[in-house]
Scaffold this motif. Structure first.
Motif, short mmCIF file in Angstrom:
data_model
loop_
_atom_site.label_atom_id
_atom_site.label_comp_id
_atom_site.label_asym_id
_atom_site.label_seq_id
_atom_site.Cartn_x
_atom_site.Cartn_y
_atom_site.Cartn_z
N VAL A 1 0.84 -1.20 0.00
CA VAL A 1 0.00 0.00 0.00
C VAL A 1 0.87 1.25 0.00
O VAL A 1 0.60 2.22 -0.72
CB VAL A 1 -0.97 -0.01 1.20
CG1 VAL A 1 -1.65 1.33 1.38
CG2 VAL A 1 -2.00 -1.10 1.04
N ALA A 2 1.93 1.25 0.78
CA ALA A 2 2.83 2.41 0.84
C ALA A 2 3.52 2.64 -0.52
O ALA A 2 3.65 3.77 -0.96
CB ALA A 2 3.87 2.22 1.94
N LEU A 3 3.94 1.57 -1.18
CA LEU A 3 4.56 1.72 -2.50
C LEU A 3 3.58 2.25 -3.53
O LEU A 3 3.93 3.06 -4.37
CB LEU A 3 5.14 0.39 -2.98
CG LEU A 3 6.52 0.05 -2.44
CD1 LEU A 3 6.94 -1.33 -2.91
CD2 LEU A 3 7.53 1.08 -2.86
N ARG A 4 2.32 1.79 -3.46
CA ARG A 4 1.31 2.31 -4.39
C ARG A 4 1.02 3.77 -4.11
O ARG A 4 0.81 4.56 -5.02
CB ARG A 4 0.01 1.53 -4.24
CG ARG A 4 -0.17 0.54 -5.30
CD ARG A 4 -1.53 -0.10 -5.16
NE ARG A 4 -1.48 -1.35 -5.84
CZ ARG A 4 -1.96 -1.54 -7.04
NH1 ARG A 4 -2.53 -0.56 -7.67
NH2 ARG A 4 -1.86 -2.68 -7.61
N ARG A 5 0.97 4.13 -2.85
CA ARG A 5 0.62 5.50 -2.47
C ARG A 5 1.74 6.48 -2.81
O ARG A 5 1.51 7.53 -3.37
CB ARG A 5 0.33 5.53 -0.97
CG ARG A 5 0.16 6.90 -0.38
CD ARG A 5 -1.22 7.44 -0.66
NE ARG A 5 -1.43 8.64 0.10
CZ ARG A 5 -1.51 9.85 -0.44
NH1 ARG A 5 -1.41 9.99 -1.73
NH2 ARG A 5 -1.71 10.89 0.31
N ALA B 1 8.82 8.98 -5.04
CA ALA B 1 8.32 9.85 -3.98
C ALA B 1 9.35 10.92 -3.60
O ALA B 1 9.00 12.09 -3.39
CB ALA B 1 7.95 9.03 -2.75
N LEU B 2 10.62 10.56 -3.54
CA LEU B 2 11.65 11.55 -3.20
C LEU B 2 11.80 12.59 -4.30
O LEU B 2 12.03 13.77 -4.02
CB LEU B 2 12.98 10.86 -2.94
CG LEU B 2 13.04 10.00 -1.67
CD1 LEU B 2 14.37 9.29 -1.58
CD2 LEU B 2 12.80 10.83 -0.44
N ALA B 3 11.64 12.19 -5.55
CA ALA B 3 11.73 13.14 -6.65
C ALA B 3 10.58 14.14 -6.60
O ALA B 3 10.76 15.32 -6.91
CB ALA B 3 11.72 12.40 -7.99
N ARG B 4 9.40 13.68 -6.19
CA ARG B 4 8.27 14.60 -6.08
C ARG B 4 8.47 15.60 -4.95
O ARG B 4 7.99 16.73 -5.02
CB ARG B 4 6.98 13.84 -5.84
CG ARG B 4 6.43 13.24 -7.12
CD ARG B 4 5.12 12.61 -6.87
NE ARG B 4 5.38 11.32 -6.23
CZ ARG B 4 4.46 10.46 -5.89
NH1 ARG B 4 3.21 10.74 -6.09
NH2 ARG B 4 4.77 9.30 -5.35
N LEU B 5 9.17 15.20 -3.90
CA LEU B 5 9.41 16.12 -2.78
C LEU B 5 10.40 17.21 -3.16
O LEU B 5 10.30 18.34 -2.67
CB LEU B 5 9.93 15.34 -1.57
CG LEU B 5 8.92 14.42 -0.90
CD1 LEU B 5 9.60 13.64 0.21
CD2 LEU B 5 7.74 15.21 -0.35
N THR B 6 11.36 16.90 -4.01
CA THR B 6 12.39 17.88 -4.38
C THR B 6 12.03 18.67 -5.63
O THR B 6 12.78 19.56 -6.02
CB THR B 6 13.74 17.18 -4.60
OG1 THR B 6 13.59 16.22 -5.64
CG2 THR B 6 14.21 16.50 -3.33
N ARG B 7 10.90 18.36 -6.25
CA ARG B 7 10.46 19.05 -7.46
C ARG B 7 10.11 20.50 -7.14
O ARG B 7 9.52 20.78 -6.10
CB ARG B 7 9.24 18.33 -8.03
CG ARG B 7 8.85 18.78 -9.40
CD ARG B 7 7.71 17.97 -9.93
NE ARG B 7 8.13 16.57 -10.11
CZ ARG B 7 7.29 15.56 -10.21
NH1 ARG B 7 6.01 15.76 -10.15
NH2 ARG B 7 7.75 14.35 -10.36
#
Length: 93
Positions: free
Chosen positions: A25-29, A34-40
């Motif tokens: 579930v965490a991988l799907r979410r 995920a790290l790339a989206r945080l640094t975008r």
């Protein structure tokens, strides 16, 4: 094998399967990026958008594309653009 050992094995199996499920579930979410989206950087206004799409048959599709406030109707098929540059009609309402 006595009952407490069997009960402990069943609970251990349930805990293991639950942790695997939570990981899925965490991988799907959050996904692998995920790290790339945080640094975008902050979102800016996008110039290109697909307004609507209509499937004509298994090989062709009509796509209404908006670019810089101007809409264009494209006929796509067979891995290429079959007709382009057709201006979309304005709202009749």
């Amino acid at each position: 094998m006595d009952f407490p050992a069997l009960l402990r094995a069943v609970f251990a199996l349930a805990l293991t399967l639950g942790l695997i499920g939570l990981g899925a579930v965490a991988l799907r979410r959050f996904g692998p990026d995920a790290l790339a989206r945080l640094t975008r950087p902050a979102k800016r206004e996008r110039r290109l958008a697909v307004t609507e799409s209509l499937v004509l048959d298994p090989t062709r599709r009509l796509v209404l594309v908006s670019c810089d406030g101007q809409e264009m109707l494209l006929l796509l098929g067979e891995g290429r653009v079959l007709a382009e540059g057709v201006p979309a009609p304005k709202d009749a309402a």
